[in-house]
Scaffold this motif. Structure first.
Motif, PDB file in Angstrom:
ATOM      1  N   SER A 398      35.543 101.020  76.679  1.00 20.51           N
ATOM      2  CA  SER A 398      36.488 100.103  76.417  1.00 20.51           C
ATOM      3  C   SER A 398      35.943  99.472  75.107  1.00 20.51           C
ATOM      4  CB  SER A 398      36.868  99.244  77.373  1.00 20.51           C
ATOM      5  OG  SER A 398      37.599  99.640  78.364  1.00 20.51           O
ATOM      6  N   LEU A 399      36.917  98.528  74.652  1.00 18.01           N
ATOM      7  CA  LEU A 399      36.359  97.818  73.414  1.00 18.01           C
ATOM      8  C   LEU A 399      35.370  96.690  73.882  1.00 18.01           C
ATOM      9  CD1 LEU A 399      37.378  97.005  70.295  1.00 18.01           C
ATOM     10  CD2 LEU A 399      38.897  95.464  71.523  1.00 18.01           C
ATOM     11  N   GLY A 400      34.368  96.643  73.046  1.00 16.85           N
ATOM     12  CA  GLY A 400      33.428  95.769  73.437  1.00 16.85           C
ATOM     13  C   GLY A 400      32.078  96.233  74.199  1.00 16.85           C
ATOM     14  N   VAL A 401      31.824  97.721  74.240  1.00 16.04           N
ATOM     15  CA  VAL A 401      30.876  98.060  75.059  1.00 16.04           C
ATOM     16  C   VAL A 401      29.552  97.905  74.157  1.00 16.04           C
ATOM     17  CG1 VAL A 401      32.098 100.139  76.085  1.00 16.04           C
ATOM     18  CG2 VAL A 401      31.518 100.355  73.889  1.00 16.04           C
ATOM     19  N   GLN A 402      29.740  97.583  72.984  1.00 18.02           N
ATOM     20  CA  GLN A 402      28.615  97.488  71.946  1.00 18.02           C
ATOM     21  C   GLN A 402      27.779  96.034  72.283  1.00 18.02           C
ATOM     22  OE1 GLN A 402      31.634  97.221  71.107  1.00 18.02           O
ATOM     23  NE2 GLN A 402      32.209  95.753  69.350  1.00 18.02           N
ATOM     24  N   TYR A 403      28.730  95.013  72.909  1.00 17.96           N
ATOM     25  CA  TYR A 403      28.220  93.840  73.461  1.00 17.96           C
ATOM     26  C   TYR A 403      27.487  93.958  74.735  1.00 17.96           C
ATOM     27  CZ  TYR A 403      30.634  91.680  69.967  1.00 17.96           C
ATOM     28  OH  TYR A 403      31.238  91.403  68.413  1.00 17.96           O
ATOM     29  N   VAL A 404      27.780  95.103  75.583  1.00 16.75           N
ATOM     30  CA  VAL A 404      27.052  95.216  76.709  1.00 16.75           C
ATOM     31  C   VAL A 404      25.843  95.887  76.513  1.00 16.75           C
ATOM     32  CG1 VAL A 404      27.117  96.565  78.959  1.00 16.75           C
ATOM     33  CG2 VAL A 404      29.320  95.576  78.091  1.00 16.75           C
ATOM     34  N   ALA A 405      25.825  96.809  75.337  1.00 19.37           N
ATOM     35  CA  ALA A 405      24.523  97.365  75.229  1.00 19.37           C
ATOM     36  C   ALA A 405      23.480  96.397  74.643  1.00 19.37           C
ATOM     37  CB  ALA A 405      24.613  98.514  74.187  1.00 19.37           C
ATOM     38  N   LYS A 406      23.880  95.473  73.862  1.00 14.23           N
ATOM     39  CA  LYS A 406      23.211  94.372  73.305  1.00 14.23           C
ATOM     40  C   LYS A 406      22.619  93.154  74.303  1.00 14.23           C
ATOM     41  CE  LYS A 406      23.113  90.714  69.736  1.00 14.23           C
ATOM     42  NZ  LYS A 406      24.161  90.034  68.617  1.00 14.23           N
ATOM     43  N   PHE A 407      23.666  92.841  75.125  1.00  9.49           N
ATOM     44  CA  PHE A 407      23.176  91.842  76.023  1.00  9.49           C
ATOM     45  C   PHE A 407      22.561  92.441  77.494  1.00  9.49           C
ATOM     46  CE2 PHE A 407      26.062  89.438  73.274  1.00  9.49           C
ATOM     47  CZ  PHE A 407      25.335  88.771  72.691  1.00  9.49           C
ATOM     48  N   PHE A 408      23.120  93.528  77.934  1.00  8.92           N
ATOM     49  CA  PHE A 408      22.699  93.955  79.217  1.00  8.92           C
ATOM     50  C   PHE A 408      21.915  95.143  79.194  1.00  8.92           C
ATOM     51  CE2 PHE A 408      26.484  91.350  79.885  1.00  8.92           C
ATOM     52  CZ  PHE A 408      25.964  90.493  80.693  1.00  8.92           C
ATOM     53  N   HIS A 409      21.527  95.546  77.988  1.00  7.68           N
ATOM     54  CA  HIS A 409      20.689  97.054  77.720  1.00  7.68           C
ATOM     55  C   HIS A 409      21.412  98.153  78.511  1.00  7.68           C
ATOM     56  CE1 HIS A 409      18.062  94.234  75.508  1.00  7.68           C
ATOM     57  NE2 HIS A 409      17.840  93.527  76.699  1.00  7.68           N
ATOM     58  N   ALA A 410      23.022  98.130  78.665  1.00  2.09           N
ATOM     59  CA  ALA A 410      23.263  99.172  79.486  1.00  2.09           C
ATOM     60  C   ALA A 410      24.290 100.054  78.359  1.00  2.09           C
ATOM     61  CB  ALA A 410      24.134  98.618  80.490  1.00  2.09           C
ATOM     62  N   THR A 411      24.078 101.202  78.347  1.00  3.61           N
ATOM     63  CA  THR A 411      24.897 102.057  77.426  1.00  3.61           C
ATOM     64  C   THR A 411      25.863 103.064  78.168  1.00  3.61           C
ATOM     65  OG1 THR A 411      23.264 104.006  77.565  1.00  3.61           O
ATOM     66  CG2 THR A 411      22.954 102.166  75.668  1.00  3.61           C
ATOM     67  N   SER A 412      27.081 103.129  77.373  1.00  3.88           N
ATOM     68  CA  SER A 412      28.064 104.047  77.964  1.00  3.88           C
ATOM     69  C   SER A 412      27.502 105.293  78.374  1.00  3.88           C
ATOM     70  CB  SER A 412      29.237 104.197  77.247  1.00  3.88           C
ATOM     71  OG  SER A 412      30.148 104.972  77.612  1.00  3.88           O
ATOM     72  N   PRO A 413      27.743 105.929  79.465  1.00  7.48           N
ATOM     73  CA  PRO A 413      27.177 107.412  79.740  1.00  7.48           C
ATOM     74  C   PRO A 413      28.033 108.661  79.061  1.00  7.48           C
ATOM     75  CG  PRO A 413      28.624 106.654  81.677  1.00  7.48           C
ATOM     76  CD  PRO A 413      28.641 105.387  80.380  1.00  7.48           C
ATOM     77  N   VAL A 414      29.052 108.127  78.422  1.00  8.16           N
ATOM     78  CA  VAL A 414      29.930 109.181  77.564  1.00  8.16           C
ATOM     79  C   VAL A 414      30.081 108.778  76.373  1.00  8.16           C
ATOM     80  CG1 VAL A 414      32.177 108.406  78.621  1.00  8.16           C
ATOM     81  CG2 VAL A 414      31.928 110.725  78.043  1.00  8.16           C
ATOM     82  N   GLY A 415      30.413 110.028  75.428  1.00 11.98           N
ATOM     83  CA  GLY A 415      30.830 109.920  74.210  1.00 11.98           C
ATOM     84  C   GLY A 415      32.457 109.331  73.834  1.00 11.98           C
ATOM     85  N   ALA A 416      32.613 108.575  72.872  1.00  5.61           N
ATOM     86  CA  ALA A 416      33.998 107.917  72.832  1.00  5.61           C
ATOM     87  C   ALA A 416      34.954 109.056  72.360  1.00  5.61           C
ATOM     88  CB  ALA A 416      34.142 106.844  72.068  1.00  5.61           C
ATOM     89  N   VAL A 417      36.165 108.787  72.768  1.00  9.95           N
ATOM     90  CA  VAL A 417      37.271 109.664  72.299  1.00  9.95           C
ATOM     91  C   VAL A 417      38.363 108.771  71.522  1.00  9.95           C
ATOM     92  CG1 VAL A 417      37.072 111.836  73.653  1.00  9.95           C
ATOM     93  CG2 VAL A 417      38.609 109.889  74.470  1.00  9.95           C
ATOM     94  N   GLU A 418      38.724 108.991  70.198  1.00 11.06           N
ATOM     95  CA  GLU A 418      39.779 108.073  69.733  1.00 11.06           C
ATOM     96  C   GLU A 418      40.978 108.482  70.032  1.00 11.06           C
ATOM     97  OE1 GLU A 418      39.001 106.879  65.760  1.00 11.06           O
ATOM     98  OE2 GLU A 418      36.743 107.539  65.773  1.00 11.06           O
ATOM     99  N   ASN A 419      41.326 108.731  71.335  1.00 15.20           N
ATOM    100  CA  ASN A 419      42.713 108.641  71.669  1.00 15.20           C
ATOM    101  C   ASN A 419      42.816 107.974  73.050  1.00 15.20           C
ATOM    102  OD1 ASN A 419      44.400 110.303  74.025  1.00 15.20           O
ATOM    103  ND2 ASN A 419      45.324 110.919  71.967  1.00 15.20           N
ATOM    104  N   GLY A 420      43.857 107.112  73.026  1.00 11.61           N
ATOM    105  CA  GLY A 420      44.085 106.108  74.399  1.00 11.61           C
ATOM    106  C   GLY A 420      44.141 106.897  75.623  1.00 11.61           C
ATOM    107  N   TYR A 421      44.763 108.025  75.780  1.00  7.16           N
ATOM    108  CA  TYR A 421      44.999 108.694  77.218  1.00  7.16           C
ATOM    109  C   TYR A 421      43.679 109.297  77.296  1.00  7.16           C
ATOM    110  CZ  TYR A 421      50.038 108.058  76.959  1.00  7.16           C
ATOM    111  OH  TYR A 421      51.439 107.502  76.933  1.00  7.16           O
ATOM    112  N   GLY A 422      42.943 109.883  76.373  1.00  2.10           N
ATOM    113  CA  GLY A 422      41.730 110.398  76.632  1.00  2.10           C
ATOM    114  C   GLY A 422      40.747 109.320  77.150  1.00  2.10           C
ATOM    115  N   THR A 423      40.967 108.130  76.520  1.00  2.00           N
ATOM    116  CA  THR A 423      40.048 107.095  76.942  1.00  2.00           C
ATOM    117  C   THR A 423      40.342 106.888  78.611  1.00  2.00           C
ATOM    118  OG1 THR A 423      39.900 105.945  74.777  1.00  2.00           O
ATOM    119  CG2 THR A 423      39.406 104.662  76.775  1.00  2.00           C
ATOM    120  N   LEU A 424      41.664 106.691  78.916  1.00  4.57           N
ATOM    121  CA  LEU A 424      41.999 106.464  80.469  1.00  4.57           C
ATOM    122  C   LEU A 424      41.342 107.681  81.273  1.00  4.57           C
ATOM    123  CD1 LEU A 424      45.622 105.468  79.839  1.00  4.57           C
ATOM    124  CD2 LEU A 424      43.966 104.002  80.618  1.00  4.57           C
TER     125      LEU A 424
END
Length: 518
Positions: A398-424
């Motif tokens: 979702s939007l804002g995962v960069q702030y999660v990485a910055k403040f909680f040192h937790a990174t998303s386990p999957v690469g982003a896809v620039e398609n909304g249905y793909g994100t879902l």
């Protein structure tokens, strides 16, 4: 009567107690602000003054939740401006959430005292299914941190309750006009600043030293591939060009519908609304956003055809609709012509960028790739991930995962896809995509039923643009990228306007047959 009086005086005592507490807190904050000023810590003084204003705002909202809605909308639109000049402070970012909570608590209290009305949305069951699935996905074992789940819950669901506030906000047709005048004024201020920034460049309305995560967003230039001209994508009061472009699309639609309503109603201010519409159109042109140009231009064409279809033919007001469309086209053309005379480079450079990247006759056209190939490729890419059946958990893409990485040192386990249905799919799994489609179909179906019921009335132009905007956000915008839905300005306005739409039929005049039946 005695019980009512006791209840009244009890409520009055509570209000006085709350006011006294906030007054004491305000005195304390004012003292702290003076200490910051004495020590020449001006940033601290700004925060202290902000806290003081926040306390006063809370008191105002608790006394009148309707004022709270307008305060919330104003803060949603200007929060970015404060935040980018204060180093992207997250306390400022979450201020809108506090305002939303206080506003909804004040609304609920008013509703319990029977001073506000509510309704049962016809799409409540599909909506609850999608919410339930999101709550379950908070605890997806593939999610690396619970904060991702909380982030997703906020982005997808936090502003949905504004739908009920939007329904109760207008108590009369005058309130309806007040709401649209307010939005037209604010939108023109933001559009005017965006136009000036498009001409003057990124040094206007942006701090000399921006926060690292905001610098690229506020200094984005696009280059025409053939002529080589560079155009700046203005942000206006926002931190990103995309948020400005999406807000201009929304504002242009609302202004167009409001202008149609005023003309059919023979209301005052038709000339002012038309001038405001021209300013918004110029801002869209200068945004250097191909999406804003395509969706705004296409939406105006669709809305124009819809206004003719929904015109009060029996009252012979079709001529007024045609006059509205003609005047709108003329005013927009005059505004663009004025821009061409005052600053031809600002307009012609962007026309070159649009034509070279969007025209089917251009050798460098990206139209087909951006409209079809790119989103489809990103959608299919989601199925290349082994967890597409169950997803990684809400919020992980979702939007804002960069702030999660910055403040909680937790990174998303999957690469982003620039398609909304793909994100879902990556967040909720395949069942989440089905739940989203089910919910959005029922939401748009419920909105369309209201729009169709208002056909032939003066409210049809407003109703149609709201229903059309709901369709855009929930279907094509969401398919191209879930960021559009997760954008807090888009999301808040979407649900607030949906509630507003369901309220409009209450302002229809009662027919004589209905009076007799009553």
């Amino acid at each position: 009567m005695r019980l009512t009086a006791e209840t009244y005086f009890g409520a009055a005592q509570k209000r006085r107690l709350i006011s006294a507490l906030f007054l004491a807190l305000a005195v304390l904050i004012a003292y702290e602000a003076s200490q910051y000023i004495v020590s020449e810590d001006y940033n601290g003084a700004v925060y202290a003054v902000g806290a003081l204003l926040g306390c006063a705002t809370v008191v105002v909202i608790l006394n009148d939740w309707r004022r709270g809605v307008y305060i919330l909308l104003a803060w949603l639109l200007f929060e970015d401006f404060v935040r980018k000049f204060m180093g992207n402070n997250m306390a400022i970012y979450f201020a809108k959430d506090a305002l939303t909570i206080v506003t909804m608590l004040s609304f609920i209290a008013s509703y319990l005292r029977k001073r506000a009305v509510s309704f049962r949305p016809p799409f409540i069951v599909p909506l609850l299914i999608f919410i339930w699935l999101g709550v379950i996905q908070m605890f997806n074992p593939a999610s690396p941190h619970l904060i991702f789940g909380l982030l997703g819950i906020k982005l997808y669901y936090f502003y949905i309750p504004l739908m009920f506030a939007g329904y109760a906000l207008p108590e009369s047709e005058a309130d309806l006009r007040k709401f649209f005048w307010f939005n037209l004024f604010v939108a023109n201020v933001i559009a005017g600043l965006g136009i000036a920034q498009a001409v003057l460049g990124h040094t206007f309305l942006n701090p000399a030293v921006a926060a690292d995560e905001l610098r690229d967003l506020s200094t984005l230039y696009r280059t025409a591939p053939i002529s080589g001209v560079q155009v700046y994508r203005p942000t206006s009061v926002f931190v990103s060009d995309g948020r400005f472009a999406s807000y201009m699309t929304l504002s242009l639609l609302m202004a167009f519908g409001f202008s149609g309503y005023l003309l059919l109603k023979n209301g005052k201010g038709k000339g002012i609304s038309a001038a405001g519409l021209a300013v918004l159109a110029i801002a869209c042109v200068l945004s250097a956003s191909r999406g804003a140009i395509m969706w705004s231009g296409g939406s105006l064409l669709v809305a124009s055809a819809a206004f003719l279809w929904g015109a009060p033919w029996r009252q012979r007001k079709v001529v007024k609709v045609l006059r509205t469309l003609w005047r709108t086209s003329l005013v927009i053309f005059a505004g663009i012509l004025l821009l061409l005379l005052l600053n031809p480079d600002a307009l012609l450079d962007r026309v070159a960028f649009y034509s070279e990247t969007m025209s089917p006759n251009s050798s460098q056209s990206e139209l087909g790739y951006r409209v079809y190939d790119y989103p489809i490729q990103n959608f299919v890419a989601a199925f290349n991930n082994p967890r597409w059946p169950l997803g990684y958990g809400i919020g992980t893409e979702s939007l804002g995962v960069q702030y999660v990485a910055k403040f909680f040192h937790a990174t998303s386990p999957v690469g982003a896809v620039e398609n909304g249905y793909g994100t879902l799919i990556l967040e909720f799994g395949i069942f989440g995509l089905f739940a989203w489609i089910l919910m959005t179909v029922y939401v748009v179906k419920g909105c369309w039923k209201i729009v169709r019921g208002l056909k032939g009335t003066v409210f049809f132009p407003i109703a149609f643009v709201i229903g059309w905007y709901a369709f855009l956000v929930l279907f094509p915008f969401a398919f191209n990228g879930m960021v559009s839905y997760q954008n807090f300005v888009t999301n808040a306005y979407l649900w607030l306007l949906i509630g507003f739409l369901f309220r409009i039929p209450a302002f229809l005049p009662v027919r004589s047959a209905d009076r007799q039946s009553v």
